[in-house]
Design a protein around this motif. Structure first.
Motif, PDB file in Angstrom:
ATOM      1  N   SER A  23       6.400  11.998   6.551  1.00 23.67           N
ATOM      2  CA  SER A  23       7.489  11.109   6.141  1.00 23.67           C
ATOM      3  C   SER A  23       7.878  10.153   7.264  1.00 23.67           C
ATOM      4  O   SER A  23       8.095   8.956   7.031  1.00 23.67           O
ATOM      5  CB  SER A  23       8.699  11.946   5.716  1.00 23.67           C
ATOM      6  OG  SER A  23       9.783  11.126   5.392  1.00 23.67           O
ATOM      7  N   GLU A  26       5.149   7.553   7.590  1.00 26.81           N
ATOM      8  CA  GLU A  26       5.213   6.574   6.503  1.00 26.81           C
ATOM      9  C   GLU A  26       6.359   5.584   6.729  1.00 26.81           C
ATOM     10  O   GLU A  26       6.219   4.392   6.448  1.00 26.81           O
ATOM     11  CB  GLU A  26       5.347   7.273   5.156  1.00 26.81           C
ATOM     12  CG  GLU A  26       4.057   7.936   4.708  1.00 26.81           C
ATOM     13  CD  GLU A  26       4.196   8.756   3.449  1.00 26.81           C
ATOM     14  OE1 GLU A  26       5.325   9.179   3.114  1.00 26.81           O
ATOM     15  OE2 GLU A  26       3.165   8.976   2.779  1.00 26.81           O
ATOM     16  N   GLU A  30       6.000   1.542   7.245  1.00 24.28           N
ATOM     17  CA  GLU A  30       6.786   0.530   6.524  1.00 24.28           C
ATOM     18  C   GLU A  30       7.449  -0.438   7.505  1.00 24.28           C
ATOM     19  O   GLU A  30       7.452  -1.646   7.275  1.00 24.28           O
ATOM     20  CB  GLU A  30       7.835   1.209   5.638  1.00 24.28           C
ATOM     21  CG  GLU A  30       8.612   0.244   4.776  1.00 24.28           C
ATOM     22  CD  GLU A  30       7.737  -0.572   3.830  1.00 24.28           C
ATOM     23  OE1 GLU A  30       8.130  -1.719   3.531  1.00 24.28           O
ATOM     24  OE2 GLU A  30       6.672  -0.099   3.407  1.00 24.28           O
ATOM     25  N   GLU A  82      -1.633   3.389   9.792  1.00 25.80           N
ATOM     26  CA  GLU A  82      -2.263   3.773   8.515  1.00 25.80           C
ATOM     27  C   GLU A  82      -3.238   4.923   8.707  1.00 25.80           C
ATOM     28  O   GLU A  82      -3.287   5.856   7.903  1.00 25.80           O
ATOM     29  CB  GLU A  82      -2.978   2.576   7.889  1.00 25.80           C
ATOM     30  CG  GLU A  82      -2.053   1.591   7.220  1.00 25.80           C
ATOM     31  CD  GLU A  82      -2.768   0.358   6.693  1.00 25.80           C
ATOM     32  OE1 GLU A  82      -3.939   0.102   7.090  1.00 25.80           O
ATOM     33  OE2 GLU A  82      -2.157  -0.359   5.885  1.00 25.80           O
ATOM     34  N   VAL A  85      -1.222   8.040   9.252  1.00 32.95           N
ATOM     35  CA  VAL A  85      -0.643   8.493   7.982  1.00 32.95           C
ATOM     36  C   VAL A  85      -1.705   9.222   7.162  1.00 32.95           C
ATOM     37  O   VAL A  85      -1.438  10.286   6.601  1.00 32.95           O
ATOM     38  CB  VAL A  85      -0.044   7.306   7.183  1.00 32.95           C
ATOM     39  CG1 VAL A  85       0.214   7.683   5.738  1.00 32.95           C
ATOM     40  CG2 VAL A  85       1.248   6.828   7.832  1.00 32.95           C
ATOM     41  N   ARG A  89      -1.595  13.026   5.969  1.00 32.83           N
ATOM     42  CA  ARG A  89      -1.728  13.416   4.555  1.00 32.83           C
ATOM     43  C   ARG A  89      -2.783  14.500   4.393  1.00 32.83           C
ATOM     44  O   ARG A  89      -2.610  15.444   3.621  1.00 32.83           O
ATOM     45  CB  ARG A  89      -2.092  12.202   3.703  1.00 32.83           C
ATOM     46  CG  ARG A  89      -0.928  11.286   3.442  1.00 32.83           C
ATOM     47  CD  ARG A  89      -1.306  10.128   2.545  1.00 32.83           C
ATOM     48  NE  ARG A  89      -0.144   9.284   2.354  1.00 32.83           N
ATOM     49  CZ  ARG A  89      -0.187   7.981   2.211  1.00 32.83           C
ATOM     50  NH1 ARG A  89      -1.344   7.346   2.231  1.00 32.83           N
ATOM     51  NH2 ARG A  89       0.918   7.288   2.035  1.00 32.83           N
TER      52      ARG A  89
END
Length: 140
Positions: A23, A26, A30, A82, A85, A89
């Motif tokens: 989280s 991410e 952003e 990215e 992330v 994940r």
């Protein structure tokens, strides 16, 4: 069953930690994307200003070179985040799969124990019924 309960609880905690980390990554992604978009907006505003003034037009070349470097740096940051992330994940998926494996194994063991207990109770009930039947036959 305590060892499995502890193992499941630890796996849940690890999964929660990995989800929190994901989280945060991410959210950072952003922010990086927003910062990258802000550079494009700034560049467009400077281009408009340079088009309206002769002096600004002369200074625009140096600004454009610096802006291109900042955009490349922002693009690299977005790409790096990215990748982080996606790695996070994958860690979440792995932790979730591990937790599910523990839960399924635990449930299977509980079901096996329950079946064994039911079998023992049925054996006791069958023996009691046989003894009652035998006593009844002995009285006749």
């Amino acid at each position: 069953m305590r060892p499995f309960d502890t193992l499941i609880r630890l796996a849940e905690q690890a999964l929660d930690e990995k989800r929190k980390a994901l989280s945060q990554l991410e959210a950072g992604l952003e922010r990086a994307r927003v910062a990258r978009a802000a550079l494009d907006v700034e560049l467009a505003a400077e281009q408009k200003a340079a088009a309206g003034s002769m002096e600004a037009g002369r200074l625009y070349g140096a600004y454009a070179q610096a802006m291109l470097a900042r955009r490349r740096q922002a693009d690299r940051l977005v790409d790096d985040v990215e990748m982080a992330v996606e790695a996070a994940r994958e860690e979440v998926r792995t932790a979730f799969a591990e937790l599910k494996r523990y839960e399924i194994t635990h449930d299977a063991r509980l079901a096996k124990l329950a079946a064994e207990e039911a079998r023992k109770e049925q054996a006791v009930a069958d023996e009691t019924a046989q003894n009652l039947k035998r006593r009844e036959n002995d009285r006749l």
